[in-house]
Design a protein around this motif. Structure first.
Motif, PDB file in Angstrom:
ATOM      1  N   ASN A  81      25.386 -13.623   1.921  1.00 36.88           N
ATOM      2  CA  ASN A  81      25.687 -13.834   3.339  1.00 36.88           C
ATOM      3  C   ASN A  81      24.965 -12.827   4.226  1.00 36.88           C
ATOM      4  N   TYR A  84      21.260 -13.752   4.446  1.00 38.65           N
ATOM      5  CA  TYR A  84      20.977 -14.814   5.425  1.00 38.65           C
ATOM      6  C   TYR A  84      21.181 -14.316   6.856  1.00 38.65           C
ATOM      7  N   SER A  87      18.210 -12.384   7.979  1.00 34.66           N
ATOM      8  CA  SER A  87      16.939 -13.096   7.748  1.00 34.66           C
ATOM      9  C   SER A  87      16.129 -12.538   6.587  1.00 34.66           C
ATOM     10  N   LEU A  89      16.977 -13.483   3.566  1.00 35.75           N
ATOM     11  CA  LEU A  89      16.920 -14.803   2.931  1.00 35.75           C
ATOM     12  C   LEU A  89      16.901 -15.823   4.055  1.00 35.75           C
ATOM     13  N   PHE A  90      16.268 -16.942   3.819  1.00 33.01           N
ATOM     14  CA  PHE A  90      16.191 -17.950   4.873  1.00 33.01           C
ATOM     15  C   PHE A  90      16.144 -19.339   4.237  1.00 33.01           C
ATOM     16  N   THR A  91      16.488 -20.340   5.026  1.00 36.30           N
ATOM     17  CA  THR A  91      16.682 -21.694   4.488  1.00 36.30           C
ATOM     18  C   THR A  91      15.407 -22.303   3.913  1.00 36.30           C
ATOM     19  N   ASP A  92      14.249 -21.893   4.368  1.00 33.57           N
ATOM     20  CA  ASP A  92      12.999 -22.490   3.886  1.00 33.57           C
ATOM     21  C   ASP A  92      12.448 -21.827   2.631  1.00 33.57           C
ATOM     22  N   CYS A  93      13.163 -20.856   2.078  1.00 34.81           N
ATOM     23  CA  CYS A  93      12.648 -20.189   0.886  1.00 34.81           C
ATOM     24  C   CYS A  93      13.202 -20.848  -0.374  1.00 34.81           C
ATOM     25  N   ARG A  94      12.491 -20.675  -1.464  1.00 36.04           N
ATOM     26  CA  ARG A  94      12.978 -21.104  -2.783  1.00 36.04           C
ATOM     27  C   ARG A  94      13.819 -19.942  -3.302  1.00 36.04           C
ATOM     28  N   LEU A  95      15.123 -20.167  -3.423  1.00 32.97           N
ATOM     29  CA  LEU A  95      16.046 -19.107  -3.829  1.00 32.97           C
ATOM     30  C   LEU A  95      16.431 -19.304  -5.286  1.00 32.97           C
ATOM     31  N   LYS A 122       5.776 -22.401  -0.679  1.00 31.27           N
ATOM     32  CA  LYS A 122       7.141 -22.057  -0.296  1.00 31.27           C
ATOM     33  C   LYS A 122       7.459 -20.636  -0.737  1.00 31.27           C
TER      34      LYS A 122
END
Length: 179
Positions: A81, A84, A87, A89-95, A122
């Protein structure tokens, strides 16, 4: 009482000298024990607000090709959390995530499959917890595979890690980058 027994066990574990691995394992076990099967009588919370400009700074680092690592003792969910929120971590990354007591050969295969290459379309971020990191740090081949995987990652989050694990991760990356 249960609290007094836990406190005595914690004091004994904290005072172990000469066997850092055993001490760290006992402290993690005791932390897990104290955080389970609780009946909360009263609860208060303090909100740690993110400092102004942190998400923009993380985005600027990413745009500049600077890799950012977060090494924290926080629980996995909290660390993700925070990642995110700032930033990292972000939604467009491969996690990719690695949690729990995972066998060394399973981690080796996963690291080999998850290794990013320079110029991947990505961005790749990794989250690994202290249990999985214990397995990684105990094996030279696994340390190398881990390094090869994370060296092209945009960001790495190591959570539920002890101060000793934090130092070992920093030393690993310094050592690998120097060679």
């Amino acid at each position: 009482s249960e609290a007094l027994n836990w406190s005595a066990d914690y004091r004994i574990a904290r005072e172990i000298i000469g066997d850092d691995v055993r001490r760290d394992e006992l402290l993690v076990q005791l932390a897990t024990k104290v955080e389970s099967d609780m009946t909360l009588i009263g609860v208060s919370a303090i909100e740690d607000k993110l400092q102004e400009g942190v998400p923009q700074a993380m985005e600027a680092f990413r745009a500049g090709g600077i890799k950012v690592w977060m090494l924290t003792g926080d629980k996995v969910e909290t660390a993700i959390n925070i990642g995110y929120a700032c930033s990292l971590l972000f939604t467009d990354c491969r996690l990719t995530t690695y949690f729990g007591d995972t066998e060394a050969d399973e981690l080796a295969k996963a690291f080999d499959q998850d290794t990013s290459k320079p110029g991947d379309v990505k961005p790749h971020s990794v989250v690994i917890d202290g249990d999985a990191l214990t397995t990684v740090l105990a094996d030279e081949d696994l340390r190398e595979r881990f390094y090869q995987m994370v060296r092209h990652c945009t960001s790495v989050v190591c959570c539920r890690v002890s101060p000793k694990q934090k130092a070992m991760v920093v030393n690993l990356i310094r050592e690998k980058e120097a060679s």
